[in-house]
Design an enzyme around this catalytic site. Structure first.
Site, PDB file in Angstrom:
ATOM      1  N   GLU A   1       8.517   1.196  11.555  1.00 53.42           N
ATOM      2  CA  GLU A   1       9.578   1.761  11.294  1.00 53.42           C
ATOM      3  C   GLU A   1       8.887   3.718  11.494  1.00 53.42           C
ATOM      4  O   GLU A   1       8.453   3.730  10.369  1.00 53.42           O
ATOM      5  CB  GLU A   1      10.183   1.704   9.839  1.00 53.42           C
ATOM      6  CG  GLU A   1      10.949   0.495   9.688  1.00 53.42           C
ATOM      7  CD  GLU A   1      12.101   0.366  10.312  1.00 53.42           C
ATOM      8  OE1 GLU A   1      12.777   1.268  10.832  1.00 53.42           O
ATOM      9  OE2 GLU A   1      12.977  -0.923  10.125  1.00 53.42           O
ATOM     10  N   GLU A  39       9.136  16.095  15.640  1.00 50.42           N
ATOM     11  CA  GLU A  39       9.594  15.835  13.952  1.00 50.42           C
ATOM     12  C   GLU A  39       9.002  16.808  13.270  1.00 50.42           C
ATOM     13  O   GLU A  39       7.485  16.900  13.057  1.00 50.42           O
ATOM     14  CB  GLU A  39       9.120  14.586  13.594  1.00 50.42           C
ATOM     15  CG  GLU A  39       9.814  14.017  12.526  1.00 50.42           C
ATOM     16  CD  GLU A  39       9.517  12.618  11.788  1.00 50.42           C
ATOM     17  OE1 GLU A  39       8.226  12.211  12.161  1.00 50.42           O
ATOM     18  OE2 GLU A  39      10.542  12.019  11.541  1.00 50.42           O
ATOM     19  N   CYS A  68      13.404  10.340   7.918  1.00 53.43           N
ATOM     20  CA  CYS A  68      13.022   9.938   9.339  1.00 53.43           C
ATOM     21  C   CYS A  68      14.093  10.067  10.156  1.00 53.43           C
ATOM     22  O   CYS A  68      13.830  10.431  11.322  1.00 53.43           O
ATOM     23  CB  CYS A  68      12.256   8.456   9.163  1.00 53.43           C
ATOM     24  SG  CYS A  68      13.475   7.372   8.406  1.00 53.43           S
ATOM     25  N   LYS A  79       0.946  -1.184  -0.020  1.00 57.49           N
ATOM     26  CA  LYS A  79       0.065   0.057  -0.038  1.00 57.49           C
ATOM     27  C   LYS A  79       0.851   1.218   0.083  1.00 57.49           C
ATOM     28  O   LYS A  79       1.499   1.681   1.089  1.00 57.49           O
ATOM     29  CB  LYS A  79      -1.078  -0.159   1.195  1.00 57.49           C
ATOM     30  CG  LYS A  79      -2.312   0.708   1.208  1.00 57.49           C
ATOM     31  CD  LYS A  79      -2.218   2.072   0.763  1.00 57.49           C
ATOM     32  CE  LYS A  79      -1.992   3.215   2.054  1.00 57.49           C
ATOM     33  NZ  LYS A  79      -1.597   4.349   1.552  1.00 57.49           N
TER      34      LYS A  79
END
Ligand code: NAD
Length: 477
Positions: A258, A389, A292, A184
């Site tokens: 993750e 973040e 990330c 996906k």
């Protein structure tokens, strides 16, 4: 120097793009049961590139049936060396079509063509090559005393920052271990995953071994809800990762997550400064900071703070921001309007909380979602820009006096994905690196990747590893 000092160097390759894409299920292109389509947008031009299907729970169920059949009938019983041949074929096709794929990746996601061409696509190909080599050697990977055995059907949900590469990180080891996959992709960057499906079809991969069901969060949630999945590998935000962990708890589905990060990049006064500044720039501005493991918190030894700040300003003024398809471009487009708004909101919070904003001095293109390379000084550890973040080209610069203080500040985060240390003294480097709570620590470099090297985090950055032997084990029973 401004970006206008460079003559344009536009990329001339133009990939073939269909107007509309269905789902890739059971080796065929099929219309979604949902009958829903939405456009994938080129963020540098704010133009629709193609209409892409949005799968629903029925489409996911169909993909699951075909992946299960492929697993039982063809893929798992196949001789491992034959499986490897298919994976090699995919690797070679990615290499042969790499320029076209790089252009598509750059158009769909906004990243500079130079990065897609030199990093994303070759690294994705290298993951397929690497894992093809393992397919018939898995007895060296399986835990002691166990025969290597596949898990079954794996769901893979990936984000928009490295669309093909994140797909490769999951598909290549899954297939090498004898599993079948339902991928996906992210809603803003589905096009290279669909090209990968085309490559799999051209490689005669048995039908159902790889299925690609495009769509948004609802499509992802429908995949997560499938109790019959044997494994789910998710890369994305910590919030969604948490939801998925809750949904999967108590089921047979194996899970790897993750998630996000807020990496510390520590710069000691004895570091080789020219290289370190380049490392810092690569650490945060690569892919517009949509990384990330980006080095988004820079911790500088106090005695060199002023010099580092001056040099950083000079360096970001030399970055070229603009058309991602121009080969000179260093900073491309932000992936979506929503992400641009999120970056802007967090930057405004930094200013309101008292930090000092410094930005690249350049013009922005009239159209598209762009944000200047930026960094903050006078940052407190409690500021949102030091804790949350941002996932954009924004660096928070802080200082320290002793190695102990650097380590304490570096570890003062709920995340634990990556970190970096710069010092000329090897023993200091090792001693500090060992005390950093991060899955990956780069010493005198940053943002380096190799398929043989495991990657992953802990705490709010998730669990499980991708890459290397550790990554392969996540796909074996
Ligand atoms: P996101 O979590 O919003 O979306 C990621 C994927 O999950 C997309 O495909 C999305 O459609 C899907 N999704 C959304 N809601 C879902 C739900 N409820 N159930 C199932 N699937 C759902 O993240 P994003 O904004 O696309 O990506 C950015 C995030 O990804 C950042 O936090 C970044 O740090 C993280 N990331 C982590 C790594 C890593 O290896 N640790 C690598 C790249 C990106």
């Amino acid at each position: 120097m401004s970006s206008s000092a460079y003559a344009p160097a536009p990329e001339s390759t133009r990939p073939t793009i269909r107007n509309e894409y269905g789902l890739f299920i059971g080796g065929k292109w099929v219309a979604p049961q949902s009958a829903r389509y939405d456009a994938s947008i080129d963020p540098a031009r704010e133009q629709a590139i193609a209409r892409v299907a949005y799968g629903d729970a029925d489409d996911i169920a169909r993909a699951l049936r075909s992946a299960r059949k492929a697993y039982e009938r063809w893929w798992e019983p196949m001789k491992p060396a034959s499986r490897a041949k298919y994976i090699y074929r995919i690797a070679r096709a990615i290499t042969e079509r790499s320029r076209e794929i790089a252009v598509l990746e750059s158009m769909d996601g906004g990243k500079p063509i130079r990065e897609a061409r030199d990093f994303d696509i070759p690294t994705a190909a290298s993951h397929f090559f690497y894992h093809a080599g393992w397919a018939d050697k898995l007895e060296w990977v399986a835990r002691a005393g166990r025969a290597p055995r596949a898990l079954g059907v794996c769901g893979a949900i990936v984000p928009w920052n490295f669309p093909l590469l994140m797909a490769a990180w999951k598909i290549a080891p899954a297939l090498a271990c004898g599993n079948t996959v339902i991928l996906k992709p992210a809603e803003t960057t589905p096009l290279t995953a669909l090209l990968l499906a085309q490559i799999a079809q051209d490689a005669d991969l048995p039908p159902g071994v790889l299925n690609v069901v495009t769509g948004d969060g609802a499509t992802g949630a429908a995949l997560v809800a499938q109790g019959d999945l044997d494994k789910l590998a998710f890369t994305g935000s910590t919030e969604v990762g948490r939801e998925i962990a809750r949904a999967v708890a108590g089921r047979k589905t194996r899970l790897t997550l993750e998630l996000g990060g807020k990496a510390a990049h520590i710069l000691f006064a004895d570091a080789p400064l020219d290289q370190a500044i380049e490392g810092v720039v690569r650490g945060i501005y690569f892919n517009q900071g949509h990384v990330c493991c980006a080095g988004s918190r820079l911790l500088v030894e106090e005695s060199i703070l002023d010099e580092v700040v001056d040099r950083l300003q000079q360096r970001i003024d030399r970055l070229r921001l603009g058309d991602p398809l121009d080969k000179n471009t260093d900073i491309g487009a932000i992936n979506s309007r929503a992400q641009l708004e999120r970056i802007d909101e967090l930057v405004r919070s930094g200013v309101e909380q008292g930090a000092t904003l410094r930005q690249q001095r350049c013009d922005l293109p009239e159209r598209g979602y762009f944000y200047r390379a930026s960094f903050f000084t006078n940052v407190e550890s409690s500021h949102r820009i030091a804790r949350e973040e941002i996932f954009g080209p924004i660096l928070a610069v802080m200082s320290f006096r002793t190695p102990e203080e650097a380590i304490e500040k570096a570890n003062d985060t709920p995340y634990g994905l990556s970190a970096g240390v710069w010092t000329e003294r090897g023993s200091k480097n090792m001693a500090v690196a060992q005390q950093l709570k991060a899955g990956v620590v780069w010493c005198n470099t940053f943002n380096r990747f190799d398929p043989s090297s495991p990657f992953g985090g802990f705490r709010e950055s998730g669990f499980g590893r991708e890459g290397g032997i550790h990554g392969l084990r996540e796909y074996l029973a």
